[in-house]
Write a protein that holds these residues in place. Structure first.
Motif, PDB file in Angstrom:
ATOM      1  N   GLU A 199      77.067 -50.943  27.472  1.00 57.69           N
ATOM      2  CA  GLU A 199      76.762 -51.754  28.819  1.00 57.69           C
ATOM      3  C   GLU A 199      75.513 -52.292  28.694  1.00 57.69           C
ATOM      4  OE1 GLU A 199      76.804 -48.554  31.789  1.00 57.69           O
ATOM      5  OE2 GLU A 199      79.117 -48.444  31.667  1.00 57.69           O
TER       6      GLU A 199
ATOM      7  N   VAL B  22      72.392 -54.088  30.386  1.00 58.74           N
ATOM      8  CA  VAL B  22      71.823 -54.067  31.921  1.00 58.74           C
ATOM      9  C   VAL B  22      70.607 -55.200  31.586  1.00 58.74           C
ATOM     10  CG1 VAL B  22      70.280 -52.872  33.526  1.00 58.74           C
ATOM     11  CG2 VAL B  22      72.595 -52.065  32.791  1.00 58.74           C
TER      12      VAL B  22
ATOM     13  N   ARG C  69      67.209 -56.191  34.386  1.00 58.43           N
ATOM     14  CA  ARG C  69      66.432 -55.780  35.587  1.00 58.43           C
ATOM     15  C   ARG C  69      65.470 -56.801  35.884  1.00 58.43           C
ATOM     16  NH1 ARG C  69      67.791 -50.175  36.230  1.00 58.43           N
ATOM     17  NH2 ARG C  69      68.331 -49.083  34.419  1.00 58.43           N
TER      18      ARG C  69
ATOM     19  N   ALA D 205      64.509 -50.705  39.879  1.00 59.32           N
ATOM     20  CA  ALA D 205      65.401 -49.845  40.975  1.00 59.32           C
ATOM     21  C   ALA D 205      66.186 -48.964  40.219  1.00 59.32           C
ATOM     22  CB  ALA D 205      66.250 -50.766  41.944  1.00 59.32           C
ATOM     23  N   GLY D 206      66.748 -47.783  40.787  1.00 59.64           N
ATOM     24  CA  GLY D 206      67.777 -46.884  40.113  1.00 59.64           C
ATOM     25  C   GLY D 206      66.933 -46.316  38.996  1.00 59.64           C
ATOM     26  N   SER D 207      67.633 -46.173  37.712  1.00 59.86           N
ATOM     27  CA  SER D 207      67.471 -45.092  36.909  1.00 59.86           C
ATOM     28  C   SER D 207      65.850 -45.519  35.935  1.00 59.86           C
ATOM     29  CB  SER D 207      68.399 -45.361  35.753  1.00 59.86           C
ATOM     30  OG  SER D 207      68.680 -46.513  34.804  1.00 59.86           O
TER      31      SER D 207
ATOM     32  N   PHE E 288      73.110 -49.381  27.297  1.00 57.77           N
ATOM     33  CA  PHE E 288      73.701 -48.014  27.668  1.00 57.77           C
ATOM     34  C   PHE E 288      74.978 -47.746  26.823  1.00 57.77           C
ATOM     35  CE2 PHE E 288      70.930 -48.994  31.216  1.00 57.77           C
ATOM     36  CZ  PHE E 288      70.075 -47.865  31.207  1.00 57.77           C
TER      37      PHE E 288
ATOM     38  N   ASP F 110      76.256 -41.838  30.623  1.00 57.33           N
ATOM     39  CA  ASP F 110      75.955 -43.307  30.105  1.00 57.33           C
ATOM     40  C   ASP F 110      74.501 -43.419  29.794  1.00 57.33           C
ATOM     41  OD1 ASP F 110      78.408 -44.195  30.834  1.00 57.33           O
ATOM     42  OD2 ASP F 110      77.681 -45.269  32.998  1.00 57.33           O
TER      43      ASP F 110
ATOM     44  N   ASP G   1      69.160 -56.458  39.443  1.00 58.88           N
ATOM     45  CA  ASP G   1      69.764 -55.827  38.509  1.00 58.88           C
ATOM     46  C   ASP G   1      71.287 -56.068  38.171  1.00 58.88           C
ATOM     47  OD1 ASP G   1      70.795 -53.595  39.551  1.00 58.88           O
ATOM     48  OD2 ASP G   1      68.867 -52.356  39.014  1.00 58.88           O
TER      49      ASP G   1
ATOM     50  N   LYS H 197      74.841 -54.931  35.514  1.00 57.09           N
ATOM     51  CA  LYS H 197      75.563 -54.262  34.445  1.00 57.09           C
ATOM     52  C   LYS H 197      76.633 -55.297  33.742  1.00 57.09           C
ATOM     53  CE  LYS H 197      78.700 -51.485  34.385  1.00 57.09           C
ATOM     54  NZ  LYS H 197      80.252 -51.863  34.456  1.00 57.09           N
TER      55      LYS H 197
ATOM     56  N   ASP I  96      79.614 -53.712  42.859  1.00 53.47           N
ATOM     57  CA  ASP I  96      79.820 -52.357  42.413  1.00 53.47           C
ATOM     58  C   ASP I  96      78.883 -52.378  41.021  1.00 53.47           C
ATOM     59  OD1 ASP I  96      81.708 -51.278  44.138  1.00 53.47           O
ATOM     60  OD2 ASP I  96      83.340 -51.200  42.639  1.00 53.47           O
ATOM     61  N   GLY I  97      78.658 -53.339  40.299  1.00 49.89           N
ATOM     62  CA  GLY I  97      77.855 -52.963  39.290  1.00 49.89           C
ATOM     63  C   GLY I  97      76.551 -54.101  39.163  1.00 49.89           C
ATOM     64  N   CYS I  98      75.777 -54.191  40.517  1.00 54.82           N
ATOM     65  CA  CYS I  98      74.791 -54.924  40.422  1.00 54.82           C
ATOM     66  C   CYS I  98      73.874 -54.506  41.665  1.00 54.82           C
ATOM     67  CB  CYS I  98      74.940 -56.630  40.277  1.00 54.82           C
ATOM     68  SG  CYS I  98      75.606 -57.016  41.792  1.00 54.82           S
ATOM     69  N   ARG I  99      72.824 -54.636  41.546  1.00 54.64           N
ATOM     70  CA  ARG I  99      71.872 -54.471  42.995  1.00 54.64           C
ATOM     71  C   ARG I  99      71.535 -55.808  43.492  1.00 54.64           C
ATOM     72  NH1 ARG I  99      69.926 -49.862  39.960  1.00 54.64           N
ATOM     73  NH2 ARG I  99      70.817 -47.993  41.046  1.00 54.64           N
TER      74      ARG I  99
ATOM     75  N   ARG J 202      76.278 -45.004  47.370  1.00 50.60           N
ATOM     76  CA  ARG J 202      75.531 -43.932  46.395  1.00 50.60           C
ATOM     77  C   ARG J 202      74.649 -43.161  47.503  1.00 50.60           C
ATOM     78  NH1 ARG J 202      74.290 -48.270  42.788  1.00 50.60           N
ATOM     79  NH2 ARG J 202      75.408 -48.311  41.060  1.00 50.60           N
TER      80      ARG J 202
HETATM   81  P1  TMP Z   1      70.860 -47.929  36.762  1.00 45.38           P
HETATM   82  O1  TMP Z   1      69.747 -48.250  37.615  1.00 45.38           O
HETATM   83  O2  TMP Z   1      71.783 -46.953  37.251  1.00 45.38           O
HETATM   84  O3  TMP Z   1      70.670 -47.596  35.104  1.00 45.38           O
HETATM   85  O4  TMP Z   1      71.875 -49.048  36.786  1.00 45.38           O
HETATM   86  C1  TMP Z   1      71.381 -50.454  36.526  1.00 45.38           C
HETATM   87  C2  TMP Z   1      72.456 -51.440  36.917  1.00 45.38           C
HETATM   88  O5  TMP Z   1      73.368 -51.437  36.283  1.00 45.38           O
HETATM   89  C3  TMP Z   1      72.953 -51.091  38.551  1.00 45.38           C
HETATM   90  O6  TMP Z   1      72.981 -52.398  39.129  1.00 45.38           O
HETATM   91  C4  TMP Z   1      74.272 -50.436  38.321  1.00 45.38           C
HETATM   92  C5  TMP Z   1      74.532 -50.952  37.227  1.00 45.38           C
HETATM   93  N1  TMP Z   1      75.445 -49.905  36.287  1.00 45.38           N
HETATM   94  C6  TMP Z   1      76.623 -49.719  36.458  1.00 45.38           C
HETATM   95  O7  TMP Z   1      77.269 -50.373  37.238  1.00 45.38           O
HETATM   96  N2  TMP Z   1      77.486 -48.781  35.962  1.00 45.38           N
HETATM   97  C7  TMP Z   1      76.736 -48.029  34.830  1.00 45.38           C
HETATM   98  O8  TMP Z   1      77.426 -47.300  34.261  1.00 45.38           O
HETATM   99  C8  TMP Z   1      75.487 -48.149  34.480  1.00 45.38           C
HETATM  100  C9  TMP Z   1      74.735 -47.481  33.622  1.00 45.38           C
HETATM  101  C10 TMP Z   1      74.762 -49.267  35.357  1.00 45.38           C
END
Ligand code: TMP
Ligand code: ASP
Length: 237
Positions: free
Chosen positions: A90, A92, A94, A98-100, A121, A129, A175, A177, A196-199, A215
């Protein structure tokens, strides 16, 4: 084009083979998952919203010169894509913390990251992940150096294109992915680009308009996705 065999069930999409070995059908389901599958709910209209949203973004990316697997929308919840050999990685980027990254480095949510941060990741739910780097990818043979470079360049290009597209709609791309796959000698963008996969934050109020609403049990998840789609001019219904 019709579904032939079930190939794979992911957390939010199901993949089917078709009568053309070079094409697959992606079915965007209403299932919404977070925390690597620990939290799952069905949300009305999400499959259709994400299918149309993804189609809109993939077409914008193609027009900007990013090679993707996207072919066409097939039905409300289905699209036809090229059959890629997906890499277990994956990518990413940013623009804002935010997040992790906040947990990992102890930085405050909302800090501008300039230049943007790129992270790899490993796509592996049981391991949650984990973050990896180019040395892990090389040592374990998950991708070649040329493939890593292609993924990184494409991801930064996607960032430039989509940052501007969202900002024009009053939205900050915090951010996102991406996942890529092999197609002959090429590396193409696969999977999806949806909320679903971004902020995504409202540029004025910083209100969250993405899966963080799910979440964090904030409610109004699909309504937020629809709001983003509406502002971008995505036709859903
Ligand atoms: P994170 O802050 O959880 O590392 O995620 C960073 C961005 O990537 C966030 O927009 C969510 C997305 N992401 C996914 O959609 N699926 C994943 O498995 C991961 C690691 C991140
Ligand atoms: N790791 C991502 C999340 O927490 C994706 C997922 O697990 O569904 O949302």
């Amino acid at each position: 084009m019709k579904r032939v065999d079930h190939l794979f069930t992911g957390k939010a999409k199901t993949v089917y083979t078709t009568d053309d070995p070079d094409k697959l059908i992606l079915h965007f389901r209403n299932d919404t998952s977070a925390f690597d599958g620990e939290k799952i709910e069905k949300l009305d209209r999400k499959g259709m919203t994400n299918n149309k949203f993804n189609a809109f973004i993939m077409q914008k990316l193609e027009a900007a010169g990013v090679d993707t697997h996207f072919e066409r929308v097939l039905s409300d919840e289905e699209s036809v894509v090229k059959n890629l050999d997906m890499l277990p990685i994956e990518c990413v980027v940013r623009n804002v913390a935010a997040g992790s990254i906040c947990k990992r480095l102890g930085v405050e949510e909302g800090l501008d990251l300039d230049p943007p941060v790129f992270e790899f990741f490993l796509k592996n739910d049981p391991l949650h992940d984990p973050m990896i780097n180019d040395y892990h990818i090389r040592a374990f043979g998950w991708a070649t150096d040329a493939e890593m470079q292609a993924m990184q360049e494409a991801t930064f290009k996607v960032n430039e294109v989509l940052k501007a597209l969202f900002l024009d709609a009053g939205i900050i791309l915090v951010d996102f992915k991406l996942e890529f796959g092999r197609y002959g000698d090429a590396i193409l963008l696969g999977d999806e680009f949806t909320p679903d996969g971004c902020r995504l934050w409202d540029a004025n109020t910083r209100e969250k308009l993405d899966k963080d609403r799910f979440r964090r049990d904030m409610g109004g998840v699909v309504e937020a996705y629809e709001e983003v789609a509406h502002r971008l001019g995505v036709e859903i219904g």
